[in-house]
Design an enzyme around this catalytic site. Structure first.
Site, short mmCIF file in Angstrom:
data_model
loop_
_atom_site.label_atom_id
_atom_site.label_comp_id
_atom_site.label_asym_id
_atom_site.label_seq_id
_atom_site.Cartn_x
_atom_site.Cartn_y
_atom_site.Cartn_z
N ARG A 49 89.99 13.69 -111.33
CA ARG A 49 91.19 14.50 -111.47
C ARG A 49 91.92 14.61 -110.15
NH1 ARG A 49 94.84 16.18 -114.96
NH2 ARG A 49 95.87 18.11 -114.32
N ILE A 106 91.90 29.39 -119.54
CA ILE A 106 92.48 28.33 -118.70
C ILE A 106 92.58 27.01 -119.45
CG2 ILE A 106 92.28 27.07 -116.52
CD1 ILE A 106 92.56 30.04 -115.99
N ARG A 116 79.22 13.83 -110.05
CA ARG A 116 80.54 13.91 -109.40
C ARG A 116 80.65 15.17 -108.55
NH1 ARG A 116 84.93 14.65 -113.18
NH2 ARG A 116 85.99 15.04 -111.20
N ARG A 119 95.82 18.37 -119.90
CA ARG A 119 95.86 18.69 -118.46
C ARG A 119 97.18 18.17 -117.87
NH1 ARG A 119 89.98 17.97 -115.65
NH2 ARG A 119 90.89 19.48 -114.18
N PRO A 120 98.28 18.89 -118.15
CA PRO A 120 99.60 18.43 -117.69
C PRO A 120 99.74 18.51 -116.17
CG PRO A 120 99.77 20.62 -118.63
CD PRO A 120 98.35 20.18 -118.84
N ILE A 121 100.75 17.82 -115.64
CA ILE A 121 101.05 17.95 -114.20
C ILE A 121 102.53 18.29 -113.99
CG2 ILE A 121 99.18 16.39 -113.44
CD1 ILE A 121 101.36 14.24 -113.02
N ASP A 122 103.12 18.97 -114.98
CA ASP A 122 104.54 19.31 -114.88
C ASP A 122 104.85 20.21 -113.68
OD1 ASP A 122 102.98 21.11 -116.69
OD2 ASP A 122 104.76 22.35 -116.41
N GLN A 123 103.94 21.08 -113.31
CA GLN A 123 104.18 21.98 -112.17
C GLN A 123 104.12 21.23 -110.84
OE1 GLN A 123 104.95 25.51 -112.62
NE2 GLN A 123 105.33 24.51 -114.58
N CYS A 128 87.53 15.69 -115.92
CA CYS A 128 86.79 16.27 -117.04
C CYS A 128 87.70 16.45 -118.26
CB CYS A 128 86.21 17.62 -116.65
SG CYS A 128 84.90 17.50 -115.43
N LYS A 149 83.27 21.02 -103.48
CA LYS A 149 83.90 19.79 -104.03
C LYS A 149 85.41 19.95 -104.08
CE LYS A 149 84.34 19.07 -108.63
NZ LYS A 149 85.65 18.67 -109.16
N ASN A 150 85.89 21.07 -104.64
CA ASN A 150 87.32 21.20 -104.90
C ASN A 150 88.14 21.47 -103.65
OD1 ASN A 150 86.82 20.55 -107.50
ND2 ASN A 150 86.88 22.65 -108.27
N ASP A 197 85.15 27.56 -114.16
CA ASP A 197 84.13 26.56 -113.82
C ASP A 197 82.71 27.12 -113.86
OD1 ASP A 197 86.18 24.85 -111.33
OD2 ASP A 197 86.18 24.83 -113.52
#
Ligand code: EPZ
Length: 419
Positions: free
Chosen positions: A93, A328, A398, A122-126, A117, A22-23, A306
């Protein structure tokens, strides 16, 4: 509303074939936007996140031909939009990969903030740090992420946090940039390597994926006109490995990459399970009650977050006191509330959970709180005495293809009932 009804204490025995990851799939599908041409993708998992991504790509102008439930031919010569609306991106996501891919293709992206999920913050600063380093202007407003660049220029980017999403998003945005981009301290997961392999198959020049430094030499265009097969799903394989131990069974897992499963193999052997690994398949079997263990989730090649809930089910029935430290995610122990309904003795303190092993779980109605928690509850239902009903199946669908079918073939008494 649907539910899974499981009649437990059923040892699982037999063979299972692992689907595509999936990922990896949810990164490779948006990566096709970088190709001003056609390509064919094989071994796609037949899951709702993949179907949703194909709908989004078609709205952006992609032409998709389904050659089978696991194979598509996609033509991205005529991309007509750089906008992905919030009502679709919030459903999962991995929609954040549209930012890097559209920025790379169109030098512009307007993408609704991602969902996914509920694992805590769940930041996206990076991700944003990478896009800005490449020369893009990024703003987040009214639930949308807008990124725009006159030109994308290769540069060196140090990741403050090891991030799968940010590593892959920066890769997407830099493949067609001018010059060389260095990603320092990247994620090394198998799906990160798979994205790099896909892009290189289509004409990119990426080296070092899976190591501590990834080097991306920008190219003028990706020609495509090639076929790529998605890597087998490390997490699905690990889920069935742990199912063999939780259910006191004996499962042969086919179409996996045992190299990706080294941390799970080590922990299963440490608690007394048996593993015989042979390249693209392995056998896992139970011979005695698992002993206690301490688990710390880490970026690859450490123990995967996971698989933490699935390991939690095994430790809930192990002898002695086990500890899981979830390094994590802020909030990935919600499944323990559900296991307590089944009789488990688990205490959660922040990012640590303490498991006092019990002889056996008992069936109960429970809720899947996220994708992997849902999978863990299936393992719990199969290994528990009595009947378990699992609700909120949308989470499970999903990320797992035909999940009840695969477990039923292994001997599980499991039915999907519409209420
Ligand atoms: C990916 O999520 C996976 N999802 C997750 O799998 C997985 O749990 C996670 O990687 C870790 O392996 C997909 O690939 C679609 P991260 P992602 O960026 O990319 C922090 C599943 O079950 N961080 O590697 O969102 C973050 O808070 C799902 O298949 C920042 O601080 O995870 C976390 O603590 C659940 N800033 C850590 O890094 C950022 O900009 C790892 O997150 C990005 C992340």
């Amino acid at each position: 509303m649907e539910k899974l009804v499981i009649t437990g204490k059923t040892p699982l025995n037999g063979e299972v074939v692992i689907s595509g990851a999936k990922n990896a799939a949810v990164a490779i599908l948006p990566a096709t936007l970088l190709i001003n041409g056609c390509c064919t993708i094989e071994n796609l998992p037949n899951i709702s996140d993949v179907k949703l991504y194909c709908e989004i790509l078609e709205k952006l102008g992609a032409k998709i031909e389904w050659l089978s439930p696991h194979e598509i031919k996609i033509d991205n010569r005529n991309i007509t939009s750089h906008i992905a609306p919030l009502d679709t991106t919030r459903k999962f996501r991995a929609s954040y990969y549209l930012i890097g891919a559209l920025l790379g293709r169109c030098k512009e992206a307007e993408v609704g903030i991602p969902g996914g999920c509920n694992l805590g913050n769940r930041p996206i600063d990076q991700h944003i740090k990478g896009f800005e380093a490449l020369g893009a202007n990024v703003e987040v407003s009214q639930g949308n992420i807008k990124a725009k660049a006159k030109k994308l220029t290769g540069t060196s980017i140090y990741m403050d946090v090891v991030s799968v999403g940010a590593t892959m998003n920066i890769m997407l945005a830099s493949v067609l940039a001018e010059g060389t981009t260095i990603i320092d301290n990247p994620a090394k997961e198998p799906h990160v390597v798979d994205l790099a392999n896909f892009l290189n198959t289509m004409g990119a020049d990426i080296r070092g994926a899976g190591t501590d430094i990834i080097k991306i030499n920008g190219v003028k265009e990706l020609k495509g006109n090639a076929t790529y097969s998605i890597v087998p799903d490390q997490i699905e394989a690990g889920t069935f490995m742990l199912a063999a131990i939780a259910s006191k069974g004996d499962i042969t897992i086919k179409n996996c990459i045992t190299k990706h499963l080294e941390s799970i193999i080590a922990k299963i052997e440490e608690i007394g399970g048996n593993v015989d690994a042979n390249g693209d398949h392995l056998r896992v079997w139970y011979s005695k009650r698992p002993t206690k263990a301490n688990i710390k989730t880490l970026p690859y090649p450490g123990f995967p977050t996971d698989l933490q809930p699935q390991m939690g089910v095994v430790l809930a029935g192990a002898s002695g006191t086990s500890i899981i430290n979830e390094s994590i995610w802020e909030s990935r122990f919600q499944y323990t509330d559900e296991l307590r309904k089944m009789g488990a003795n688990i205490t959660v303190q922040g990012k640590t959970a303490i498991f006092e092993g019990i002889e056996s779980l008992s069936g109960a109605p429970v809720n899947a709180t996220d994708l992997r928690a849902g999978a863990a509850l299936i393992l719990a239902g199969i290994s528990a005495k009595g009947i378990t009903e699992i609700y909120n199946l949308n989470h499970i669908d999903r990320g797992y293809e035909n999940i009840e079918e695969k477990f039923r073939k292994l001997g599980a008494k499991i039915e999907r009932i519409s209420e």
